[in-house]
Scaffold this active site. Structure first.
Site, PDB file in Angstrom:
ATOM      1  N   GLY A   7      27.149  41.044  25.256  1.00  0.00           N
ATOM      2  CA  GLY A   7      26.893  39.922  25.873  1.00  0.00           C
ATOM      3  C   GLY A   7      26.760  37.977  25.096  1.00  0.00           C
ATOM      4  N   GLU A  36      26.752  46.957  21.420  1.00  0.00           N
ATOM      5  CA  GLU A  36      25.522  48.015  22.515  1.00  0.00           C
ATOM      6  C   GLU A  36      26.370  49.771  22.174  1.00  0.00           C
ATOM      7  OE1 GLU A  36      28.014  45.586  22.477  1.00  0.00           O
ATOM      8  OE2 GLU A  36      28.223  44.825  24.394  1.00  0.00           O
ATOM      9  N   GLU A  95      30.515  38.098  23.295  1.00  0.00           N
ATOM     10  CA  GLU A  95      31.496  38.226  25.199  1.00  0.00           C
ATOM     11  C   GLU A  95      31.302  36.764  25.379  1.00  0.00           C
ATOM     12  OE1 GLU A  95      29.334  41.967  26.448  1.00  0.00           O
ATOM     13  OE2 GLU A  95      31.268  42.205  26.506  1.00  0.00           O
ATOM     14  N   ALA A 124      22.788  40.887  26.647  1.00  0.00           N
ATOM     15  CA  ALA A 124      22.224  40.971  28.220  1.00  0.00           C
ATOM     16  C   ALA A 124      20.877  41.379  28.297  1.00  0.00           C
ATOM     17  CB  ALA A 124      23.199  41.727  28.898  1.00  0.00           C
TER      18      ALA A 124
END
Ligand code: DAK
Length: 258
Positions: free
Chosen positions: A109, A132, A112, A65
């Site tokens: 992300g 993260e 993911e 992200a």
């Protein structure tokens, strides 16, 4: 339709989505995810598409992200706007198979996103991770849930707690990807895989996807029962008649996707 941060095109019966923020390592912001959702729904609704492929570039599938975009968010900003979730969950609603073709970084992300696809093919330079923790946060889009299911508890703990990355061969051994190929053949091989799937009976392909995904949502007995019910229903398909007749008549089947 033209997009700002993705490219979307049809290659035969394959819908190809290319993440296109190369200077930011394809970091995923709200607009990227909205555009991806629009392209995914368009391909899902298109009778001429049988399989969808998501890819990035040689350096990055997606490095996560967009950190710059979220760094100043407060808890209330994130909570009230249902930050990211709203735009990310669309991928799980797509009924046709979605393949991730991953070269370079698939982090946070991006990793993911790979796991939200139905299967992944990796280039030899691919790197997967949930780093993260380096940013003072934890995975927020399924990393702590899908990673242990798709690999193992130990690998999930290792990646999420130490920010270590898996290389492509490790990802293959761990079960995160199904194939590893040389970087310069990734798109050729991923497209060949997608075209092969798209050549089969579309309803059967969709039912297989639905049934395999069920394995992660239910008990074994319920899952097997679901599979049997779906299997029986396939005797209502013209493609089942055609597929079996073609085998008996020693010819190639011509599927009509119904
Ligand atoms: N966001 C924004 N920009 C990024 C980025 C990212 N995730 N990753 C890379 N970039 C940018 C860099 O800032 C740099 O920009 P400029 O300085 O050139 O302007 C450019 O891309 C090139 O990056 P580097 O110079 O760092 O390139 P290197 O080859 O040295 O390193 C790297 C590549 C990928 C190892 C490194 O950039 C890196 O560590 N990036 C951050 C990786 C990361 O921490 N990813 C996790 C982000 S957090 C949720 C859903 C999802 C999420 C959360 C919630 N909900 C549904 C609630 C997800 C969270 C995350 O993914």
């Amino acid at each position: 339709m033209t997009y700002e941060f993705i490219l979307s095109e049809k290659k035969g019966r394959v819908g190809l989505i290319t993440l296109n923020r190369p200077k930011q390592m394809n970091a995923l912001n709200a607009k990227v995810m909205q555009e991806m959702a629009a392209a995914l729904y368009a391909f899902d609704a298109d009778e001429g598409v049988g399989c969808i492929l998501i890819t990035g570039n040689d350096k990055a599938f997606a490095a996560g992200a967009d950190i710059a975009a979220m760094k100043d968010y407060s808890y209330m900003d994130a909570y009230k706007s249902d930050y990211i979730t709203r735009d990310w969950e669309h991928l799980r609603k797509i009924r046709k198979p979605v393949i991730a073709a991953v070269a370079g970084y698939a982090l946070g992300g991006g990793c993911e996103l790979t796991m939200m696809c139905d299967l992944a093919i990796a280039a030899e330079n691919a790197k997967f991770g949930q780093p993260e923790i380096n940013l003072g946060i934890m995975p927020g889009s399924g990393g702590t849930q899908r990673l242990p299911r798709f690999t193992s508890k130990a690998i999930a703990m290792d990646l999420c707690l130490t920010a270590r990355m898996l290389d492509a061969q490790e990802a293959l051994r761990a079960g995160l990807v199904s194939r590893v190929v040389p970087v310069d053949t990734l798109m050729e091989q991923a497209l060949a895989m997608a075209e092969k799937i798209a050549g089969y009976s579309l309803p059967v392909v969709m039912m297989i996807k639905e049934s395999i995904n069920r394995a992660y949502e239910t008990s074994l007995a319920e899952g097997v029962l679901f599979e049997r019910r779906v299997f029986h229903s396939q005797f209502a398909l013209e493609d089942q008649k055609e597929g079996m007749a073609a085998f008996v008549e020693k010819r190639k089947p011509t599927f009509k996707h119904r």
